[in-house]
Structure formats: C-alpha cells, structure tokens
Design a protein around this motif. Structure first.
Motif, PDB file in Angstrom:
ATOM      1  N   ASN A  22      31.012  12.186  64.310  1.00 28.30           N
ATOM      2  CA  ASN A  22      29.311  13.530  63.619  1.00 28.30           C
ATOM      3  C   ASN A  22      30.593  14.778  63.431  1.00 28.30           C
ATOM      4  O   ASN A  22      31.282  14.984  63.381  1.00 28.30           O
ATOM      5  N   THR A  23      29.538  15.419  62.203  1.00 30.21           N
ATOM      6  CA  THR A  23      30.517  16.526  61.746  1.00 30.21           C
ATOM      7  C   THR A  23      28.701  17.690  62.554  1.00 30.21           C
ATOM      8  O   THR A  23      27.957  17.776  62.363  1.00 30.21           O
ATOM      9  N   VAL A  24      29.959  18.963  63.695  1.00 30.33           N
ATOM     10  CA  VAL A  24      28.547  18.869  64.393  1.00 30.33           C
ATOM     11  C   VAL A  24      28.849  20.673  64.399  1.00 30.33           C
ATOM     12  O   VAL A  24      30.198  21.543  64.327  1.00 30.33           O
ATOM     13  N   GLU A  25      27.501  21.792  64.298  1.00 24.39           N
ATOM     14  CA  GLU A  25      28.224  22.952  64.272  1.00 24.39           C
ATOM     15  C   GLU A  25      26.466  23.264  64.856  1.00 24.39           C
ATOM     16  O   GLU A  25      26.173  22.860  65.094  1.00 24.39           O
ATOM     17  N   ILE A  26      27.395  24.930  65.485  1.00 26.40           N
ATOM     18  CA  ILE A  26      26.535  25.495  66.367  1.00 26.40           C
ATOM     19  C   ILE A  26      25.756  26.688  65.852  1.00 26.40           C
ATOM     20  O   ILE A  26      26.510  27.685  65.437  1.00 26.40           O
ATOM     21  N   PHE A  27      24.301  26.966  65.941  1.00 22.78           N
ATOM     22  CA  PHE A  27      23.378  27.875  65.826  1.00 22.78           C
ATOM     23  C   PHE A  27      22.790  29.010  66.901  1.00 22.78           C
ATOM     24  O   PHE A  27      22.717  27.792  67.453  1.00 22.78           O
ATOM     25  N   ASP A  28      23.478  29.756  67.659  1.00 23.83           N
ATOM     26  CA  ASP A  28      23.575  30.106  69.294  1.00 23.83           C
ATOM     27  C   ASP A  28      22.711  31.447  68.781  1.00 23.83           C
ATOM     28  O   ASP A  28      23.202  32.325  69.916  1.00 23.83           O
TER      29      ASP A  28
ATOM     30  N   VAL B  90      23.276  22.134  66.284  1.00 17.61           N
ATOM     31  CA  VAL B  90      22.327  22.339  67.461  1.00 17.61           C
ATOM     32  C   VAL B  90      22.521  24.241  67.700  1.00 17.61           C
ATOM     33  O   VAL B  90      22.870  24.871  67.219  1.00 17.61           O
ATOM     34  N   MET B  91      20.809  23.967  67.680  1.00 11.50           N
ATOM     35  CA  MET B  91      20.435  24.997  67.886  1.00 11.50           C
ATOM     36  C   MET B  91      20.062  25.568  69.276  1.00 11.50           C
ATOM     37  O   MET B  91      20.009  24.826  70.659  1.00 11.50           O
ATOM     38  N   SER B  92      21.139  26.559  70.239  1.00 13.81           N
ATOM     39  CA  SER B  92      20.575  27.011  71.082  1.00 13.81           C
ATOM     40  C   SER B  92      20.814  28.545  71.571  1.00 13.81           C
ATOM     41  O   SER B  92      21.450  29.043  70.537  1.00 13.81           O
ATOM     42  N   ASP B  93      20.978  29.262  72.961  1.00 16.68           N
ATOM     43  CA  ASP B  93      21.207  30.598  72.960  1.00 16.68           C
ATOM     44  C   ASP B  93      22.735  30.867  73.195  1.00 16.68           C
ATOM     45  O   ASP B  93      23.341  29.638  74.057  1.00 16.68           O
ATOM     46  N   GLY B  94      22.929  32.110  73.173  1.00 15.14           N
ATOM     47  CA  GLY B  94      24.946  32.450  73.942  1.00 15.14           C
ATOM     48  C   GLY B  94      25.067  31.628  74.620  1.00 15.14           C
ATOM     49  O   GLY B  94      25.969  31.611  75.243  1.00 15.14           O
ATOM     50  N   PHE B  95      23.842  32.148  75.854  1.00 13.02           N
ATOM     51  CA  PHE B  95      24.255  31.985  77.472  1.00 13.02           C
ATOM     52  C   PHE B  95      24.944  30.554  77.350  1.00 13.02           C
ATOM     53  O   PHE B  95      25.288  30.819  78.258  1.00 13.02           O
ATOM     54  N   LEU B  96      23.827  29.237  76.929  1.00 13.92           N
ATOM     55  CA  LEU B  96      24.380  28.057  76.984  1.00 13.92           C
ATOM     56  C   LEU B  96      25.275  27.758  76.337  1.00 13.92           C
ATOM     57  O   LEU B  96      26.825  27.220  77.222  1.00 13.92           O
TER      58      LEU B  96
ATOM     59  N   GLU C 186      21.365  16.825  59.295  1.00 17.46           N
ATOM     60  CA  GLU C 186      20.511  15.513  58.948  1.00 17.46           C
ATOM     61  C   GLU C 186      19.623  15.019  60.622  1.00 17.46           C
ATOM     62  O   GLU C 186      19.149  14.842  60.656  1.00 17.46           O
ATOM     63  N   TYR C 187      20.661  15.978  61.764  1.00 15.42           N
ATOM     64  CA  TYR C 187      20.207  16.218  62.642  1.00 15.42           C
ATOM     65  C   TYR C 187      20.104  17.481  63.280  1.00 15.42           C
ATOM     66  O   TYR C 187      20.772  17.771  62.997  1.00 15.42           O
ATOM     67  N   LEU C 188      18.263  18.014  63.389  1.00 14.52           N
ATOM     68  CA  LEU C 188      18.782  19.606  63.995  1.00 14.52           C
ATOM     69  C   LEU C 188      18.687  18.811  65.508  1.00 14.52           C
ATOM     70  O   LEU C 188      16.936  18.323  65.943  1.00 14.52           O
ATOM     71  N   ILE C 189      19.462  20.181  66.748  1.00 11.55           N
ATOM     72  CA  ILE C 189      19.192  19.411  68.147  1.00 11.55           C
ATOM     73  C   ILE C 189      18.548  20.877  68.647  1.00 11.55           C
ATOM     74  O   ILE C 189      19.248  21.613  68.277  1.00 11.55           O
TER      75      ILE C 189
ATOM     76  N   SER D  35      13.011  36.498  61.820  1.00  8.63           N
ATOM     77  CA  SER D  35      14.291  37.305  61.364  1.00  8.63           C
ATOM     78  C   SER D  35      15.638  36.029  61.599  1.00  8.63           C
ATOM     79  O   SER D  35      16.363  36.267  60.761  1.00  8.63           O
ATOM     80  N   VAL D  36      15.443  35.589  62.903  1.00  3.16           N
ATOM     81  CA  VAL D  36      16.302  34.637  63.535  1.00  3.16           C
ATOM     82  C   VAL D  36      16.074  33.189  62.403  1.00  3.16           C
ATOM     83  O   VAL D  36      17.360  32.837  63.091  1.00  3.16           O
ATOM     84  N   VAL D  37      14.083  33.331  63.009  1.00  2.00           N
ATOM     85  CA  VAL D  37      13.806  32.062  62.066  1.00  2.00           C
ATOM     86  C   VAL D  37      14.749  31.860  60.694  1.00  2.00           C
ATOM     87  O   VAL D  37      15.261  31.020  60.095  1.00  2.00           O
ATOM     88  N   SER D  38      14.988  33.419  60.051  1.00  2.00           N
ATOM     89  CA  SER D  38      15.227  33.014  58.449  1.00  2.00           C
ATOM     90  C   SER D  38      16.552  32.662  58.455  1.00  2.00           C
ATOM     91  O   SER D  38      17.203  31.864  57.715  1.00  2.00           O
ATOM     92  N   LYS D  39      17.804  33.288  59.849  1.00  2.00           N
ATOM     93  CA  LYS D  39      18.941  32.488  59.653  1.00  2.00           C
ATOM     94  C   LYS D  39      18.964  31.460  60.078  1.00  2.00           C
ATOM     95  O   LYS D  39      20.139  30.778  59.178  1.00  2.00           O
ATOM     96  N   ALA D  40      18.612  30.819  60.722  1.00  2.00           N
ATOM     97  CA  ALA D  40      18.105  29.880  61.292  1.00  2.00           C
ATOM     98  C   ALA D  40      18.034  28.441  60.062  1.00  2.00           C
ATOM     99  O   ALA D  40      19.064  27.766  59.515  1.00  2.00           O
ATOM    100  N   MET D  41      16.923  28.990  59.343  1.00  2.00           N
ATOM    101  CA  MET D  41      16.818  28.158  57.654  1.00  2.00           C
ATOM    102  C   MET D  41      17.917  27.915  56.702  1.00  2.00           C
ATOM    103  O   MET D  41      18.771  26.646  56.504  1.00  2.00           O
ATOM    104  N   ALA D  42      18.818  29.649  56.609  1.00  2.00           N
ATOM    105  CA  ALA D  42      20.032  29.319  55.699  1.00  2.00           C
ATOM    106  C   ALA D  42      21.119  28.722  56.270  1.00  2.00           C
ATOM    107  O   ALA D  42      21.727  28.015  55.148  1.00  2.00           O
ATOM    108  N   LYS D  43      21.362  28.245  57.544  1.00  2.00           N
ATOM    109  CA  LYS D  43      22.126  27.918  58.304  1.00  2.00           C
ATOM    110  C   LYS D  43      21.333  26.292  57.893  1.00  2.00           C
ATOM    111  O   LYS D  43      22.920  25.133  57.517  1.00  2.00           O
ATOM    112  N   MET D  44      20.528  25.613  58.106  1.00  3.31           N
ATOM    113  CA  MET D  44      20.026  24.789  58.154  1.00  3.31           C
ATOM    114  C   MET D  44      20.775  24.091  56.290  1.00  3.31           C
ATOM    115  O   MET D  44      21.166  22.786  55.916  1.00  3.31           O
TER     116      MET D  44
END
Length: 373
Positions: free
Chosen positions: A53-59, A30-36, A83-86, A68-77
């Motif tokens: 499900n195994t759920v992890e958050i990228f905030d 799940v990709m979301s911002d820290g405030f949410l 299998e699912y990106l939200i 630079s943030v997109v690059s970090k998100a790629m590494a997390k993926m």
C-alpha cells in the motif's frame, strides 16, 4: 413503521486491528492527531497495513474539529486520490474524517468506491457506527451537526488495545458521554425496541465497568467493556436520535471548549428533571434505571429516577469531575450572562433538538443554563 439498517461491519476484540491486513495495493490516508503519531500509537495501524500500500498520514487534527482543518483534509484526500480513509483516534479524528467525506460529496469530488474505516481510541463518542459528525465554525464558535448516511463508516474496528493507555480524565469524560448517548437515545422521540435494547445494555455496562476503567488502568476487561458500551450507545442513538442534552452541550463546547462528555455530564440531572415533567418520559427514565441495575423492580418511578440521578452525581464525584460550569475554571460569570442568550438561540437550531421527548422553549433552555452555572 421502523427501518433498522446496520451498514457498518464491526471487528471487535483483541486482534481486531489485524483485519487491516486485507488491504493491499491501495492508496490509504490515515487521519489521526499529532499526539498519537508522536507517541507511536499510530503504529498499531501502520504495522497492520501491507507494504504494497501507499500510505500517507494527515495529523493536523484538533479538538472540536474546525472547518479549516476539514478543508485541509479534503485537499489531502484529493491530492493523493485515496481509496481508503482511516480515522484513528478519538471523536475529533473520526469526525474530521466524516466531515471530509461529507463536504467532498457536496462538492462532487468523493470517490464512489471509497472505503472508510473508523478506529476509535476512546470509549465515548460511538462515532464509528453513526451517520453524525460535529464540526465547528471558528468564526461563530458554533458547532454544527452533519447528518448523512454517506459518512457512515464502512468498517469499525474496536480493539481494546487502543484504549489501554488512556489518561483517567479522558476515561471519565468519554464514559459520561457514553451514558448520555445511552440515556438520551432511550427517551428520544425516535426510540423503539431495537434502540432500547442497545441503550439498556450500554447503560448496564457503564454501571458495571466505568468506575473500574477510570480507577484501574490495568483492568483490561473494564476497558474492553466500555469500548463495547460506547459502540452500543452509538448504535442506539443512530436509530433513536438524541435531544436537548447534546444540543446544549454542543454550545458549551463551541463557546468555552468544555470537553463534550463533561458538558453532557453537567447537564444530565437538570435535563432529566425537565423531561420528567412529561409523564411518559418520566416512566421511561424510571424503566431505564431499573433495566441498568440502579433501581429495584418494585421501586416507584420517583425513587427509580432519584437513584439514576444519584448514580450520576456519585460517579462524577468519584471521577473528580466538576459538578457545574463555574468549577470548570475558564468560564467568567459576566461573560456567561451575555453568552447564555447566544447559546440558547443556537441550541434551538441544533439538529439534535428535534429528538427531545418534550418540547422545549428558549426560556426553558435559559433556565437550565442558569441552574448548571
């Protein structure tokens, strides 16, 4: 020949989030911002995901998504082999998710069966149904539009509950983004009967409901209608394209970090005047004004366009939005005089510009920039 393709499945209305319950025994990012995350709004997603499900958050989401943030998100993926990106949040969260998919595809590391679910929490970008994402190169302060059908969400979830607690300023900015999407799509070179119908309905909903959504936090109908208006406008410009309004707004956001919807709003009337020098485009602006309920059927084109621009100016005033760049508070005139030439050059390279109905030159962009300061 027109080719219309709608590949995103849309769940809309109250209870739409419950569609997430169909996901089971899967790895979900799940990709979301820290405030949410901090204010627990993300629980609207987490509470509807099955415990199998195994759920992890990228905030680590930031406005005007940096590469630079997109690059970090790629590494997390890659790390969790999702299998699912939200994408849950405003345009920044969804565009970060899209950028992640885009560059993973370029690197040959994108899972072929990845399911991408977009859940907007603002009513503005329409990003949940478009093949466009905007990311920022921090070094050059230039926004780049990524365009690919690979980044179209598989599913879009439009649940009005996600917008109930939006601050009025965000309602205003994102609402003006909806109007700009609708209006630019209506006059864009790629417009056709399908996109026109979507743009007209979106504009009609904006006229009826934006001000109430801004003024009345408890008006659930207005919030839901603006969510739908955003989606309709997104579909419209995904078919028709956009134009110089967005091309310049991207530069204002990249250089000065002016909210995207606000940048669009400040530009609207000047862009209408420029494009209306073309007689066919002038007719379309006038018809748009009539279709969305601002002008009467027997109003001449000039009067219809006048009423359209009057609506834009009046609603901006009602929502306490700056009328020009100098009122935004963080744009020094001496810096502006230097930066406007760089912004003009980058506008000419922007991927939205070819959709503009009237050909535009450097001098025209400079003139528009001078008028909006």
């Amino acid at each position: 020949m027109n080719i219309i393709s709608q590949t995103t499945k849309i769940y809309s209305g109250e209870g739409a989030m419950e569609s997430l319950r169909d996901i089971k025994n899967s790895k979900v990012l799940v990709m979301s911002d820290g405030f949410l995350v901090k204010n627990k709004m993300i629980n609207m997603v987490l509470d509807n995901l099955d415990k199998t499900n195994t759920v992890e958050i990228f905030d680590d989401i930031k406005p005007d998504p940096p590469l630079s943030v997109v690059s970090k998100a790629m590494a997390k993926m890659i790390q969790i082999d999702a299998e699912y990106l939200i994408g849950f949040g405003g345009g920044s969260a969804i565009d970060t998710a899209k950028g992640t998919i885009y560059f993973l595809k370029q690197a040959g590391k994108l899972k072929k069966d990845l399911e991408f679910i977009a859940i907007p929490t603002t009513s503005g970008t329409g990003s949940e149904v478009t093949n466009v994402a905007v990311v920022t190169d921090e070094q050059s302060s230039v926004k780049h539009a990524l365009i690919s059908n690979d980044i179209l969400p598989t599913v879009a979830i439009l649940d009005p509950k996600t917008t109930e607690s939006l601050p009025p300023a965000i309602v205003a900015n994102t609402g003006m983004d909806v109007l700009t999407h609708s209006l630019e799509a209506y006059v864009a070179k790629g417009a056709n009967d399908f996109s026109d119908a979507l743009a007209e309905k979106s504009g009609e909903l904006v006229v009826k409901y934006l001000l109430s959504a801004y003024k009345n936090a408890d008006d659930k109908v207005a919030k839901e209608k603006m969510h739908m208006a955003s989606n309709l406008a997104g579909n419209a410009f995904n078919i028709a394209g956009l134009g110089v309004n967005h091309s310049i707004a991207h530069q204002l956001g990249g250089v000065y970090h002016i909210a995207h919807g606000l940048a669009n709003a400040i530009l609207l009337c000047e862009v209408i005047d420029f494009n209306s020098e073309d007689s066919k485009t002038k007719e379309k602006y006038a018809e748009y004004s009539r279709k969305i309920g601002l002008a009467e059927k027997n109003d001449c084109d000039c009067d219809a366009i006048y009423k359209l621009k009057l609506f834009i100016r009046n609603i901006m005033e009602e929502m306490n939005l700056p009328k020009n760049i100098s009122q935004c508070g963080n744009v020094d005139l001496s810096k502006w005089k230097l930066e406007k030439f760089i912004m003009t050059a980058n506008t000419m390279k922007d991927r939205c510009l070819p959709g503009n109905p009237r050909d535009i030159k450097d001098k025209d962009i400079l003139e528009i920039l001078e008028k909006i300061y």
